[in-house]
Design a protein around this motif. Structure first.
Motif, PDB file in Angstrom:
ATOM      1  N   PHE A 157       0.984  -1.078   0.076  1.00 23.58           N
ATOM      2  CA  PHE A 157      -0.036  -0.115   0.125  1.00 23.58           C
ATOM      3  C   PHE A 157       0.887   1.336  -0.041  1.00 23.58           C
ATOM      4  CE2 PHE A 157      -2.585   3.331   2.022  1.00 23.58           C
ATOM      5  CZ  PHE A 157      -3.564   3.384   1.274  1.00 23.58           C
ATOM      6  N   ARG A 158       1.810   1.250   0.715  1.00 26.99           N
ATOM      7  CA  ARG A 158       2.833   2.274   0.684  1.00 26.99           C
ATOM      8  C   ARG A 158       3.475   2.630  -0.418  1.00 26.99           C
ATOM      9  NH1 ARG A 158       5.445   4.888   5.997  1.00 26.99           N
ATOM     10  NH2 ARG A 158       5.963   6.881   5.015  1.00 26.99           N
ATOM     11  N   ALA A 159       4.187   1.498  -0.881  1.00 25.14           N
ATOM     12  CA  ALA A 159       4.797   1.806  -2.142  1.00 25.14           C
ATOM     13  C   ALA A 159       3.998   2.298  -3.239  1.00 25.14           C
ATOM     14  CB  ALA A 159       5.375   0.047  -2.699  1.00 25.14           C
ATOM     15  N   LYS A 160       2.712   1.634  -3.371  1.00 20.73           N
ATOM     16  CA  LYS A 160       1.855   2.119  -4.486  1.00 20.73           C
ATOM     17  C   LYS A 160       1.187   3.402  -4.353  1.00 20.73           C
ATOM     18  CE  LYS A 160       2.468  -1.738  -6.764  1.00 20.73           C
ATOM     19  NZ  LYS A 160       3.074  -1.564  -7.870  1.00 20.73           N
ATOM     20  N   THR A 161       1.115   4.063  -3.007  1.00 21.02           N
ATOM     21  CA  THR A 161       0.288   5.215  -2.904  1.00 21.02           C
ATOM     22  C   THR A 161       1.250   6.445  -2.174  1.00 21.02           C
ATOM     23  OG1 THR A 161      -0.327   4.617  -0.360  1.00 21.02           O
ATOM     24  CG2 THR A 161      -1.938   4.101  -2.394  1.00 21.02           C
ATOM     25  N   GLY A 162       2.323   5.935  -1.589  1.00 21.75           N
ATOM     26  CA  GLY A 162       2.940   6.986  -0.753  1.00 21.75           C
ATOM     27  C   GLY A 162       2.482   7.392   0.632  1.00 21.75           C
ATOM     28  N   ASN A 163       1.401   6.678   0.887  1.00 16.53           N
ATOM     29  CA  ASN A 163       0.613   6.836   2.180  1.00 16.53           C
ATOM     30  C   ASN A 163       0.690   5.652   3.133  1.00 16.53           C
ATOM     31  OD1 ASN A 163      -1.503   9.374   2.050  1.00 16.53           O
ATOM     32  ND2 ASN A 163      -1.160   8.350  -0.159  1.00 16.53           N
ATOM     33  N   VAL A 164       0.585   5.868   4.410  1.00 14.62           N
ATOM     34  CA  VAL A 164       0.529   4.657   5.465  1.00 14.62           C
ATOM     35  C   VAL A 164      -0.945   4.285   5.689  1.00 14.62           C
ATOM     36  CG1 VAL A 164       0.935   4.315   7.827  1.00 14.62           C
ATOM     37  CG2 VAL A 164       2.239   6.012   6.877  1.00 14.62           C
ATOM     38  N   TRP A 165      -0.922   2.842   5.622  1.00 17.79           N
ATOM     39  CA  TRP A 165      -2.174   2.194   5.655  1.00 17.79           C
ATOM     40  C   TRP A 165      -2.929   2.323   7.031  1.00 17.79           C
ATOM     41  CZ3 TRP A 165      -6.265   0.349   3.131  1.00 17.79           C
ATOM     42  CH2 TRP A 165      -7.097  -0.291   3.822  1.00 17.79           C
ATOM     43  N   GLY A 166      -4.152   2.505   7.196  1.00 17.11           N
ATOM     44  CA  GLY A 166      -4.852   2.620   8.608  1.00 17.11           C
ATOM     45  C   GLY A 166      -5.151   3.850   8.876  1.00 17.11           C
ATOM     46  N   ALA A 167      -4.415   5.236   8.240  1.00 13.34           N
ATOM     47  CA  ALA A 167      -4.491   6.519   8.645  1.00 13.34           C
ATOM     48  C   ALA A 167      -6.074   7.041   8.572  1.00 13.34           C
ATOM     49  CB  ALA A 167      -3.599   7.455   7.820  1.00 13.34           C
ATOM     50  N   LEU A 168      -6.556   7.663   9.453  1.00 11.33           N
ATOM     51  CA  LEU A 168      -7.745   8.066   9.340  1.00 11.33           C
ATOM     52  C   LEU A 168      -8.262   8.985   8.448  1.00 11.33           C
ATOM     53  CD1 LEU A 168      -8.267   9.308  13.312  1.00 11.33           C
ATOM     54  CD2 LEU A 168      -8.980   7.256  12.063  1.00 11.33           C
ATOM     55  N   ALA A 169      -9.480   8.744   7.838  1.00 11.56           N
ATOM     56  CA  ALA A 169     -10.137   9.515   6.632  1.00 11.56           C
ATOM     57  C   ALA A 169      -9.650  10.983   6.397  1.00 11.56           C
ATOM     58  CB  ALA A 169     -11.552   9.216   6.883  1.00 11.56           C
ATOM     59  N   GLY A 170      -9.546  11.338   5.386  1.00  9.71           N
ATOM     60  CA  GLY A 170      -9.049  12.759   5.134  1.00  9.71           C
ATOM     61  C   GLY A 170      -7.424  13.101   5.302  1.00  9.71           C
ATOM     62  N   SER A 171      -6.762  12.095   5.493  1.00  7.75           N
ATOM     63  CA  SER A 171      -5.606  12.141   5.705  1.00  7.75           C
ATOM     64  C   SER A 171      -4.691  11.630   4.501  1.00  7.75           C
ATOM     65  CB  SER A 171      -4.880  11.661   7.183  1.00  7.75           C
ATOM     66  OG  SER A 171      -4.985  10.287   7.132  1.00  7.75           O
ATOM     67  N   PHE A 172      -5.224  11.026   3.742  1.00  7.39           N
ATOM     68  CA  PHE A 172      -4.874  10.356   2.229  1.00  7.39           C
ATOM     69  C   PHE A 172      -4.544  11.437   1.579  1.00  7.39           C
ATOM     70  CE2 PHE A 172      -4.548   8.729  -1.656  1.00  7.39           C
ATOM     71  CZ  PHE A 172      -4.000   7.339  -1.550  1.00  7.39           C
ATOM     72  N   ALA A 173      -3.145  11.485   1.041  1.00  5.16           N
ATOM     73  CA  ALA A 173      -2.794  12.639   0.159  1.00  5.16           C
ATOM     74  C   ALA A 173      -2.355  11.934  -1.174  1.00  5.16           C
ATOM     75  CB  ALA A 173      -1.378  13.098   0.869  1.00  5.16           C
ATOM     76  N   ASN A 174      -2.920  12.565  -2.299  1.00  9.26           N
ATOM     77  CA  ASN A 174      -2.562  12.165  -3.485  1.00  9.26           C
ATOM     78  C   ASN A 174      -0.957  12.451  -3.897  1.00  9.26           C
ATOM     79  OD1 ASN A 174      -5.064  10.722  -4.139  1.00  9.26           O
ATOM     80  ND2 ASN A 174      -5.887  12.739  -4.820  1.00  9.26           N
ATOM     81  N   HIS A 175      -0.135  11.779  -4.620  1.00  9.94           N
ATOM     82  CA  HIS A 175       1.157  11.848  -4.812  1.00  9.94           C
ATOM     83  C   HIS A 175       1.426  11.685  -6.366  1.00  9.94           C
ATOM     84  CE1 HIS A 175       2.557  12.074  -0.630  1.00  9.94           C
ATOM     85  NE2 HIS A 175       1.626  11.013  -0.393  1.00  9.94           N
TER      86      HIS A 175
END
Length: 149
Positions: free
Chosen positions: A113-131
Motif C-alpha cells: 500500500f505504501r509503495a503504491k500510494t506513498g501513504n501509510v495504511w490505516g490512517a484516518l479518513a481525510g489524511s490520504f494525500a495524492n502523490h
C-alpha cells in the motif's frame, strides 16, 4: 508496532460483505479481514480491502491495483492478495501466503500500500494525500465508514 501486536493477539474478525478477489483462488476458503480501530475518541472499522487507480490519460496510463488481507474461514491462515492491470482488463493476481501469523500478512499489505500510494495504511479518513505518479484511492459508493482510509 504496539497496535499490530495487540491486534495479532486478539481474535481476527472478517466480513462477508466484500467479495474475495475471485482470481485469488481463495473465494471459498477465506474472508476479508476487518478490524475495529480507536484513536482517541474516534472509532472506526478498518476493512483490509482497497481499490487504487492510476490514470493520466495524457500519457495513456489507466491502471488499477487492488489489495486484500484475507483470513481462512477455519482460522490460522492469512494471505495478502494483489490484483493489478490495465483498467477494463482482468489483470494479474499475486497471492502472498499462507502465513501462520496475521502480522506477517499485514506487513506485506502495508508495504505494498505504501509503495503504491506513498501513504501509510490505516490512517484516518481525510489524511490520504495524492502523490504524483502514485495510485489514488478509488472511493466506493456507500462503503466509506467514518474514519476509514
Amino acid at each position: 508496532v504496539p497496535d499490530e501486536a495487540a491486534a495479532a493477539a486478539g481474535p481476527v474478525t472478517t466480513t462477508d460483505k466484500i467479495e474475495v478477489l475471485e482470481k485469488s483462488g481463495l473465494a471459498d476458503k477465506a474472508l476479508v479481514v476487518e478490524e475495529e480501530i480507536a484513536k482517541g475518541f474516534m472509532k472506526a472499522k478498518l476493512t483490509w480491502d482497497v481499490e487504487l487507480v492510476l490514470n493520466d490519460l495524457a500519457i495513456g496510463k489507466d491502471k488499477f491495483y487492488n489489495l486484500q488481507l484475507l483470513a481462512s474461514k477455519e482460522g490460522g491462515e492469512y494471505w495478502a492478495v494483489q490484483n493489478w492491470g490495465k483498467t477494463g482488463m482482468a489483470g494479474t493476481v499475486k497471492v502472498d501466503g499462507p502465513f501462520a501469523n496475521i502480522a506477517d500478512a499485514k506487513r506485506v499489505f502495508r508495504k505494498r500500500f505504501r509503495a503504491k500510494t506513498g501513504n501509510v495504511w490505516g490512517a484516518l479518513a481525510g489524511s490520504f494525500a495524492n502523490h504524483p505518479n502514485k495510485y489514488r484511492l478509488l472511493e466506493r459508493e456507500g462503503e466509506r465508514e467514518a474514519g476509514a482510509p
